[in-house]
Design a protein around this motif. Sequence first.
Motif, PDB file in Angstrom:
ATOM      1  N   GLY A   1       0.795  -1.235   0.000  1.00  0.00           N
ATOM      2  CA  GLY A   1       0.000   0.000   0.000  1.00  0.00           C
ATOM      3  C   GLY A   1       0.811   1.258   0.000  1.00  0.00           C
ATOM      4  N   HIS A   2       1.885   1.313   0.806  1.00  0.00           N
ATOM      5  CA  HIS A   2       2.700   2.514   0.873  1.00  0.00           C
ATOM      6  C   HIS A   2       3.357   2.813  -0.470  1.00  0.00           C
ATOM      7  N   ASP A   3       3.923   1.807  -1.088  1.00  0.00           N
ATOM      8  CA  ASP A   3       4.591   2.007  -2.375  1.00  0.00           C
ATOM      9  C   ASP A   3       3.608   2.460  -3.446  1.00  0.00           C
ATOM     10  N   VAL A   4       2.423   1.861  -3.438  1.00  0.00           N
ATOM     11  CA  VAL A   4       1.398   2.245  -4.416  1.00  0.00           C
ATOM     12  C   VAL A   4       0.994   3.702  -4.224  1.00  0.00           C
ATOM     13  N   LEU A   5       0.791   4.083  -2.973  1.00  0.00           N
ATOM     14  CA  LEU A   5       0.370   5.455  -2.699  1.00  0.00           C
ATOM     15  C   LEU A   5       1.498   6.460  -2.935  1.00  0.00           C
ATOM     16  N   LEU A   6       2.720   6.079  -2.625  1.00  0.00           N
ATOM     17  CA  LEU A   6       3.848   6.968  -2.909  1.00  0.00           C
ATOM     18  C   LEU A   6       3.957   7.228  -4.407  1.00  0.00           C
ATOM     19  N   LYS A   7       3.770   6.202  -5.199  1.00  0.00           N
ATOM     20  CA  LYS A   7       3.801   6.361  -6.651  1.00  0.00           C
ATOM     21  C   LYS A   7       2.651   7.247  -7.111  1.00  0.00           C
ATOM     22  N   LYS A   8       1.464   7.040  -6.527  1.00  0.00           N
ATOM     23  CA  LYS A   8       0.305   7.853  -6.882  1.00  0.00           C
ATOM     24  C   LYS A   8       0.545   9.327  -6.535  1.00  0.00           C
ATOM     25  N   ALA A   9       1.100   9.562  -5.347  1.00  0.00           N
ATOM     26  CA  ALA A   9       1.370  10.937  -4.923  1.00  0.00           C
ATOM     27  C   ALA A   9       2.379  11.605  -5.846  1.00  0.00           C
ATOM     28  N   TYR A  10       3.402  10.855  -6.229  1.00  0.00           N
ATOM     29  CA  TYR A  10       4.417  11.402  -7.143  1.00  0.00           C
ATOM     30  C   TYR A  10       3.781  11.793  -8.475  1.00  0.00           C
ATOM     31  N   GLU A  11       2.920  10.928  -9.000  1.00  0.00           N
ATOM     32  CA  GLU A  11       2.262  11.207 -10.275  1.00  0.00           C
ATOM     33  C   GLU A  11       1.383  12.448 -10.176  1.00  0.00           C
ATOM     34  N   LEU A  12       0.655  12.580  -9.074  1.00  0.00           N
ATOM     35  CA  LEU A  12      -0.200  13.752  -8.878  1.00  0.00           C
ATOM     36  C   LEU A  12       0.627  15.034  -8.800  1.00  0.00           C
TER      37      LEU A  12
END
Length: 263
Positions: free
Chosen positions: A29-40
């Motif tokens: 979950g953390h890695d997925v959300l970190l990637k999502k935050a970076y993209e945003l």
Amino acid sequence: MRILFKAIPILFIMLGSLVCPLDALGDSGHDVLLKKAYELKEQYKETEALAVYEQIIAADESNFEALCQASVLHSLMGNRFTDDTRKIDHFSTAKAYAQRAYMLDSVNAQSNYAMALSLASLAMVSGPKQRLSLISEIKSYLDGTLAADPNHADAWHMLGRWYFKMANLNFAEITAYKVMLGGLAQKSATNKDAIYAMEMAILHNPNNLRYYFDLANIYQEMKNKEACVYTLQRAMAQNLDLQTKEELELSRRCKMMLQAYQR
């Protein structure tokens, strides 16, 4: 000199959160959300990116990446408000996140830069005595950033601003600074130091208009018309794909300054 440190207001659009529940993402979950935050963040959706980083922090108080990124975003977003109350709220949160990240890793470029940026931001909304105290702290964190990452363009840029501020203290500020430090123990800053740091920022990221604009303002304060014009011409020659209102405003100001010299 004040123009160099004046924040440019930006209209900020508040959009709905795109964050998924952390528990639903399992161990990754953390890695997925970190990637999502970076993209945003890369899409200039900084409000949404911050919401993701803070969701990660709520679930994992020691997530270093999220703490650093959330700190920087709070510092940047606080500058976009006109009232000091909202600025201080963002800047105080930025400092709190940065301190937590710094405690986790005090030699990392990200945590040192987050600390420097949060202190610089708070200095802008503080009284004269506290402002000098905060400014005096910034240098060590910038040194820490550049020791860990000599190519950190934003740190070089902030160091240039720091040198310029310290090189142009008024008499009352110099006196107060001497009292604070028990005498000026630090090496005296010069405009030459500021110029060198700004040029290093441009070297490591030639696509940031803010670096050119601030360097041009330093030359303008020094009454160096030729260097100021040359810096502005370099900025315009980049032919950048401007994405944000801040970038468009900086481009407009660069053009206006250049036109004023060429009349």
